[in-house]
Design an enzyme around this catalytic site. Structure first.
Site, PDB file in Angstrom:
ATOM      1  N   SER A 295      34.368  55.253   2.987  1.00  0.00           N
ATOM      2  CA  SER A 295      35.061  54.683   4.241  1.00  0.00           C
ATOM      3  C   SER A 295      34.748  53.224   4.350  1.00  0.00           C
ATOM      4  O   SER A 295      34.972  52.402   3.604  1.00  0.00           O
ATOM      5  CB  SER A 295      34.900  55.590   5.600  1.00  0.00           C
ATOM      6  OG  SER A 295      35.714  55.033   6.439  1.00  0.00           O
ATOM      7  N   ASP A 306      36.297  43.114  -5.805  1.00  0.00           N
ATOM      8  CA  ASP A 306      37.637  42.722  -6.325  1.00  0.00           C
ATOM      9  C   ASP A 306      37.732  41.095  -5.933  1.00  0.00           C
ATOM     10  O   ASP A 306      38.834  40.659  -6.723  1.00  0.00           O
ATOM     11  CB  ASP A 306      38.834  43.391  -5.516  1.00  0.00           C
ATOM     12  CG  ASP A 306      39.170  44.911  -5.933  1.00  0.00           C
ATOM     13  OD1 ASP A 306      38.415  45.190  -6.656  1.00  0.00           O
ATOM     14  OD2 ASP A 306      39.966  45.582  -5.306  1.00  0.00           O
ATOM     15  N   LYS A 320      37.018  57.715   0.093  1.00  0.00           N
ATOM     16  CA  LYS A 320      37.807  58.092   1.430  1.00  0.00           C
ATOM     17  C   LYS A 320      38.408  57.013   1.762  1.00  0.00           C
ATOM     18  O   LYS A 320      38.074  55.990   2.122  1.00  0.00           O
ATOM     19  CB  LYS A 320      36.724  58.208   2.801  1.00  0.00           C
ATOM     20  CG  LYS A 320      37.497  58.615   3.813  1.00  0.00           C
ATOM     21  CD  LYS A 320      36.544  58.874   5.075  1.00  0.00           C
ATOM     22  CE  LYS A 320      37.228  59.285   6.602  1.00  0.00           C
ATOM     23  NZ  LYS A 320      38.014  57.990   7.008  1.00  0.00           N
TER      24      LYS A 320
END
Length: 507
Positions: A295, A306, A320
């Site tokens: 999460s 990223d 998740k």
């Protein structure tokens, strides 16, 4: 006689037909209630029929809560209903504080032993100390009776301002303490310290309301000690508040860098971007992740990865990618409903596929070999893949190690050691001084004697050659926890046998 027998038989047939018709008439009133497959009214009709027809009196609360739990569990694995007690505990865990007496304890041998007294809390003010053994809470005996640990916690918690009497054994003395409960801070930063002249280490256990404040404070202290690179440990961090994940990622990213975006059937796309004000934009970052990182942990890891701001080290994360929104009822119960999916800056939702055994999916990773072979990891299985894969260590679970852990031998030894070395340990507030003390203490010999005399455990030479490093690291960490350094010492010592940490240091 024959004629009367025929009449009796006919009468029986007629009565049977009349009864059958009566049953059809009575039952027919509740059998044909018109509903469609997509009609929510069916649930209302079921409850109404129970109310009007069930043979006994109905516990409406019990039935209502069962219906609520069943309805939400049919949606996805993360939507759910929370009865009042569960909701209260969940909210308290993430709020950053709770009402209680302010201690941490372990139960090594059917008796709770205080490990830490939270600074400034009610227990410290009244005089509780690490090493105290908890005997009673008010009039209830909790020692030596296999009293459940969660029940102990509930009895000591309570509304701030109320009183509770905790009776402890300290050496040969039995001392009752009347403690006035208060607001106890809970921390999401488990430990933060320097591991080299330029590298800091920070372990985060959850994303609570105070996480950004705690994290910022800890990192600034490490920067003052010379940190130019951070090893950020998010292993087994199951998440928490979304806004705290955004705020943490924002500390590291340049202006307008995408952190995460959310989208759902009833939620328009909502983007979260960095404001460029973060103080750690030039700090080197390595993030430790594993199958327990979920999460909010995955939001932070995905955002920094990223955007090229962090190297991920460890194993594939939990997977998740759903956002739950809380809804509350006036009876103090509540529910969390999945309202959107979140996407990393590269546009990927990392939610793993639903399955009948969703809760046990991580165990399947062991069976499939993913925990030991990097080529078994797949993006389509969900989660975030690390840049540097570190397999789980399967060599440390030797027979003696397993037997000692089953009997909590190391934990019980550490508690007994503190009983007889309280004065020396209580003075230590420096890590190098702690290492010097542990090196001189002769812990290996004392521990093996303890394991033999108390638990009948004696490792063979081969077993000890395999298990010694891991067992004694555990022993040293548990003993070190009783010093003033607390969890900081505990986690620092455990890093000595941590392969994922070693891999991060080698990058």
């Amino acid at each position: 006689m024959k004629r009367s027998s025929i009449l009796v038989a006919l009468l029986g047939v007629v009565i049977g037909l009349l009864l059958a018709l009566l049953i059809q008439v009575v039952s027919g009133r509740s059998r044909k209630m018109k509903v469609s497959a997509n009609d929510w009214r069916k649930v209302e009709l079921i409850l109404q029929c129970i109310d009007e027809n069930y043979v006994d009196s109905v516990d409406r609360q019990k039935v209502t809560e069962a219906v609520a739990a069943a309805a939400l569990s049919a949606l996805d694995p993360h939507s759910g209903y929370m009865p009042p007690q569960v909701l209260e505990e969940t909210e308290a865990d993430l709020a950053g504080n709770f009402d209680g007496i302010g201690i941490q304890f372990n139960v090594p041998n059917d008796t709770a032993v205080v490990i830490e007294v939270i600074p400034g809390g009610p227990s410290e003010k009244i005089g509780l100390q690490p090493g105290d053994r908890l005997l009673k809470v008010d009039t209830t005996n909790i020692a030596g009776v296999h009293f459940p640990q969660d029940s102990m916690v509930r009895r000591m918690k309570g509304v701030a301002g109320t009183k509770v009497t905790v009776t402890v054994k300290r050496g040969a003395e039995v001392i009752p303490f009347e403690i006035t409960r208060g607001k106890i801070p809970t921390y999401s930063v488990d430990a933060a310290f320097m591991v080299s002249d330029t590298t800091g280490y920070l372990r985060l256990s959850k994303f609570s309301r105070t996480t950004e404040t705690e994290f910022l404070k800890s990192c600034l202290e490490l920067l003052q000690q010379g940190m130019t690179e951070l090893i950020f440990d998010l292993r087994d961090n199951t998440g928490g508040y979304l806004d705290q994940a955004y705020k943490l990622a924002n500390l590291f990213l340049p202006r307008k860098a995408m952190i995460v975006y959310l989208e759902g059937r009833h939620r328009k796309r909502e983007e979260y971007r960095a404001d460029g004000m973060g103080p750690f934009q030039d700090l080197g970052v390595k993030i430790l992740v594993n199958e327990g990182s979920a999460s909010s942990s995955e939001i932070v890891a995905g955002a920094l990865h990223d955007n090229g701001r962090a190297t991920l080290i460890g194993r594939r994360t939990f997977g998740k990618g759903l956002v739950q929104e809380p809804f509350f009822f006036t009876d103090k119960s509540g529910m969390r409903i999945t309202v959107a999916r979140y996407y990393t800056p590269s546009g990927r939702c990392i939610q793993k596929p639903y399955s009948d055994d969703y809760d046990y999916e991580v165990l399947r990773r062991y069976d499939s070999g993913e925990m030991v072979h990097a080529d078994s990891m797949r993006i389509e299985k969900g989660g975030i893949l690390p840049d540097v894969f570190v397999p789980i260590d399967t060599t440390r679970a030797g027979p003696f190690y397993v037997a000692a852990n089953r009997k909590a031998t190391a934990m019980r030894f550490a508690s007994a050691w503190f009983d007889t070395h309280r004065t020396e340990l209580s003075r230590i507030d420096d890590y190098d001084a702690l290492l010097d003390y542990l090196d001189r203490a002769g812990l290996e010999r004392h521990f093996l004697d303890f394991a033999k005399s108390k638990d009948g455990l004696t490792p063979s030479q081969e077993e000890w050659a395999t298990d010694k490093q891991y067992v004694m690291t555990q022993v040293r960490a548990l003993v070190g926890r009783y010093s003033k350094l607390g969890d900081k010492a505990y986690y620092h010592l455990f890093l000595q046998t941590d392969d994922t940490f070693k891999a991060a240091m080698a990058q």
